[in-house]
Design a protein around this motif. Structure first.
Motif, PDB file in Angstrom:
ATOM      1  N   ALA A   1       0.852  -1.195   0.000  1.00 49.41           N
ATOM      2  CA  ALA A   1       0.000   0.000   0.000  1.00 49.41           C
ATOM      3  C   ALA A   1       0.889   1.247   0.000  1.00 49.41           C
ATOM      4  CB  ALA A   1      -0.912  -0.018   1.224  1.00 49.41           C
ATOM      5  N   MET A   2       0.293   2.377  -0.420  1.00 47.92           N
ATOM      6  CA  MET A   2       1.030   3.640  -0.472  1.00 47.92           C
ATOM      7  C   MET A   2       1.587   3.978   0.904  1.00 47.92           C
ATOM      8  SD  MET A   2       2.021   6.144  -2.406  1.00 47.92           S
ATOM      9  CE  MET A   2       0.932   6.003  -3.833  1.00 47.92           C
ATOM     10  N   GLY A   3       2.901   4.145   0.972  1.00 47.11           N
ATOM     11  CA  GLY A   3       3.541   4.527   2.215  1.00 47.11           C
ATOM     12  C   GLY A   3       3.705   3.405   3.202  1.00 47.11           C
ATOM     13  N   GLU A   4       3.413   2.184   2.785  1.00 41.80           N
ATOM     14  CA  GLU A   4       3.493   1.055   3.716  1.00 41.80           C
ATOM     15  C   GLU A   4       4.947   0.692   4.003  1.00 41.80           C
ATOM     16  OE1 GLU A   4       1.644  -3.441   4.239  1.00 41.80           O
ATOM     17  OE2 GLU A   4       1.752  -2.531   2.238  1.00 41.80           O
ATOM     18  N   THR A   5       5.268   0.556   5.259  1.00 40.20           N
ATOM     19  CA  THR A   5       6.600   0.134   5.689  1.00 40.20           C
ATOM     20  C   THR A   5       6.446  -0.899   6.801  1.00 40.20           C
ATOM     21  OG1 THR A   5       6.741   1.925   7.313  1.00 40.20           O
ATOM     22  CG2 THR A   5       7.647   2.363   5.098  1.00 40.20           C
ATOM     23  N   GLY A   6       7.561  -1.479   7.190  1.00 38.72           N
ATOM     24  CA  GLY A   6       7.524  -2.457   8.268  1.00 38.72           C
ATOM     25  C   GLY A   6       7.500  -3.880   7.725  1.00 38.72           C
ATOM     26  N   THR A   7       6.998  -4.809   8.545  1.00 39.66           N
ATOM     27  CA  THR A   7       7.026  -6.235   8.201  1.00 39.66           C
ATOM     28  C   THR A   7       5.660  -6.703   7.727  1.00 39.66           C
ATOM     29  OG1 THR A   7       8.754  -6.645   9.832  1.00 39.66           O
ATOM     30  CG2 THR A   7       7.530  -8.568   9.029  1.00 39.66           C
ATOM     31  N   VAL A   8       5.641  -7.306   6.576  1.00 43.28           N
ATOM     32  CA  VAL A   8       4.432  -7.924   6.014  1.00 43.28           C
ATOM     33  C   VAL A   8       4.610  -9.447   6.072  1.00 43.28           C
ATOM     34  CG1 VAL A   8       3.053  -8.253   3.936  1.00 43.28           C
ATOM     35  CG2 VAL A   8       3.934  -5.966   4.517  1.00 43.28           C
ATOM     36  N   THR A   9       3.605 -10.135   6.559  1.00 50.43           N
ATOM     37  CA  THR A   9       3.672 -11.601   6.647  1.00 50.43           C
ATOM     38  C   THR A   9       2.657 -12.215   5.684  1.00 50.43           C
ATOM     39  OG1 THR A   9       4.351 -11.505   8.963  1.00 50.43           O
ATOM     40  CG2 THR A   9       3.468 -13.608   8.165  1.00 50.43           C
ATOM     41  N   LEU A  10       3.151 -13.137   4.868  1.00 46.28           N
ATOM     42  CA  LEU A  10       2.299 -13.852   3.930  1.00 46.28           C
ATOM     43  C   LEU A  10       2.272 -15.338   4.292  1.00 46.28           C
ATOM     44  CD1 LEU A  10       3.492 -12.278   0.546  1.00 46.28           C
ATOM     45  CD2 LEU A  10       1.662 -11.495   2.063  1.00 46.28           C
ATOM     46  N   LYS A  11       1.132 -15.948   4.036  1.00 44.20           N
ATOM     47  CA  LYS A  11       0.970 -17.381   4.354  1.00 44.20           C
ATOM     48  C   LYS A  11       0.725 -18.145   3.061  1.00 44.20           C
ATOM     49  CE  LYS A  11      -2.870 -18.982   6.029  1.00 44.20           C
ATOM     50  NZ  LYS A  11      -4.009 -19.330   6.933  1.00 44.20           N
ATOM     51  N   LEU A  12       1.478 -19.240   2.906  1.00 42.42           N
ATOM     52  CA  LEU A  12       1.293 -20.133   1.766  1.00 42.42           C
ATOM     53  C   LEU A  12       0.676 -21.436   2.270  1.00 42.42           C
ATOM     54  CD1 LEU A  12       1.749 -21.013  -1.192  1.00 42.42           C
ATOM     55  CD2 LEU A  12       4.066 -21.751  -0.504  1.00 42.42           C
ATOM     56  N   THR A  13      -0.440 -21.784   1.687  1.00 45.21           N
ATOM     57  CA  THR A  13      -1.138 -23.005   2.095  1.00 45.21           C
ATOM     58  C   THR A  13      -1.184 -23.975   0.911  1.00 45.21           C
ATOM     59  OG1 THR A  13      -2.520 -21.734   3.620  1.00 45.21           O
ATOM     60  CG2 THR A  13      -3.293 -23.962   3.017  1.00 45.21           C
ATOM     61  N   ALA A  14      -0.729 -25.206   1.197  1.00 48.54           N
ATOM     62  CA  ALA A  14      -0.799 -26.268   0.181  1.00 48.54           C
ATOM     63  C   ALA A  14      -1.931 -27.215   0.555  1.00 48.54           C
ATOM     64  CB  ALA A  14       0.524 -27.023   0.097  1.00 48.54           C
ATOM     65  N   ALA A  15      -2.993 -27.220  -0.223  1.00 45.78           N
ATOM     66  CA  ALA A  15      -4.161 -28.062   0.086  1.00 45.78           C
ATOM     67  C   ALA A  15      -3.982 -29.443  -0.543  1.00 45.78           C
ATOM     68  CB  ALA A  15      -5.423 -27.404  -0.446  1.00 45.78           C
TER      69      ALA A  15
END
Length: 348
Positions: free
Chosen positions: A23-37
């Protein structure tokens, strides 16, 4: 793929290689989750990845400026943001006050930069992480200042005029205008080396004349400049010897209608071979002709003193005709016998 923390978005989240759009101006840590079904009886497999978003360094040098020779450029519009913590100015003669690490520093041009355009650069520090240092620039145009010289002070002897012969201009000046005094400028008041023609009311005064430059760049940073010259207007001496005169042999004649004025304070009579009484410096002196001047016309001169300043002594003259005195002789005494007559035969 799913976003666990973060305010951005995912593109192609159902593929193994999605794209995270911060996002505009977004900083810091972003966490993403990967799911294998697993469509079989095995449970889903989950893994997480952290993305560290660093703010980019941002600097803005501000708008271009135009200044006048002798002025400094205040870099008041410069800004920094993002991960930039310090900045460094460079370019030109590198003369920044108080120093080149001050965001809103003042740039002091070198004299050699007058009449040129200088490019200044603002550079951020190199922040930690993947972001690089950034740079921005602005141009400082340094216009020549107008310069005028009205000349040295002058004196004149009324009704003379005086020329502004040593007036000059330079720098960004392209024309000048003269003002001041009650007189006139010839041929006009926009002529650099114009003549000043005084009026009678200025006699005995000092007139201040002002020469002003044009505005070299309209609404630009350089303002018109002026210089002044003083003109002392001296009163010329005047003298009048009076009307031509006639005198009879053996007589003296008074210079009864002689006069002087202006700046003259004394006079001196001269001419002829006779004498002036009581003295040659008496205005209404009496001229006593030399016997040798009988029957001739003598030219007499009256001269004023030479006053201080540019005025010179004034002189005038009068013609004095010395007539020969009439002489008669009735002859010798005579006798007659009445009624006789007698002739004045020896009269002359």
């Amino acid at each position: 793929w799913d976003i666990v923390s973060g305010s951005g978005s995912l593109t192609d989240s159902l593929t193994i290689t999605p794209t995270y759009n911060p996002a505009m101006g977004e900083t810091g840590t972003v966490t993403l989750k990967l799911t294998a079904a697993d469509l079989s009886s095995c449970p889903d497999v989950v893994d997480y990845v952290d993305i560290e978003l660093f703010p980019a360094a941002v600097v803005d040098a501000g708008s271009n400026q135009t200044i006048c020779e002798g002025d400094n450029a205040l870099l008041s519009e410069a800004t920094r943001s993002g991960s930039a913590t310090v900045i460094t100015w460079s370019g030109g003669s590198n003369n920044f006050l108080p120093n080149n690490n001050t965001l809103n520093a003042t740039y002091v041009p070198d004299p050699s930069e007058v009449g040129t355009t200088v490019r200044l650069y603002i550079t951020s520090d190199d922040p930690s992480g993947p972001c690089d240092a950034v740079i921005d620039s602005l141009d400082i145009t340094i216009n020549e200042a107008p310069i005028v010289f009205a000349g040295v002070d002058k004196e004149l002897c009324f009704p003379d005029s005086v020329q502004m012969s040593d007036a000059s201009f330079s720098g960004s000046t392209s024309s000048v205008t003269w003002s001041g005094g009650s007189g006139t400028f010839y041929p006009d008041n926009t002529t650099l080396n114009a003549w000043y023609v005084p009026v009678a009311s200025e006699i005995g005064t000092t007139v201040i004349l002002t020469m002003t430059s044009d505005d070299p760049d309209g609404a630009g940073p350089c303002e018109p400049v002026s210089d002044q010259v003083a003109v002392i207007i001296n009163n010329a001496p005047t003298v009048n010897a009076g009307l031509d005169k006639f005198v009879c042999e053996g007589s003296g004649i008074e210079m009864s209608d002689a006069s002087f004025g202006g700046s003259a304070t004394t006079i001196t009579w001269s001419g002829g071979s006779g004498s002036f009484t009581p003295s040659i410096s008496t205005l209404l002196a009496t001229y006593n002709h030399d016997p040798l001047e009988t029957g001739t016309t003598v030219r007499l001169y009256i001269t004023t003193d030479d006053p201080a300043g540019p005025c010179v002594a004034a002189i005038d003259s009068i013609d004095l005709t010395v007539n020969v005195a009439p002489v008669v002789d009735a002859g010798v005494d005579k006798e007659l016998c009445f009624p006789d007559s007698v002739q004045m035969s020896d009269a002359s």
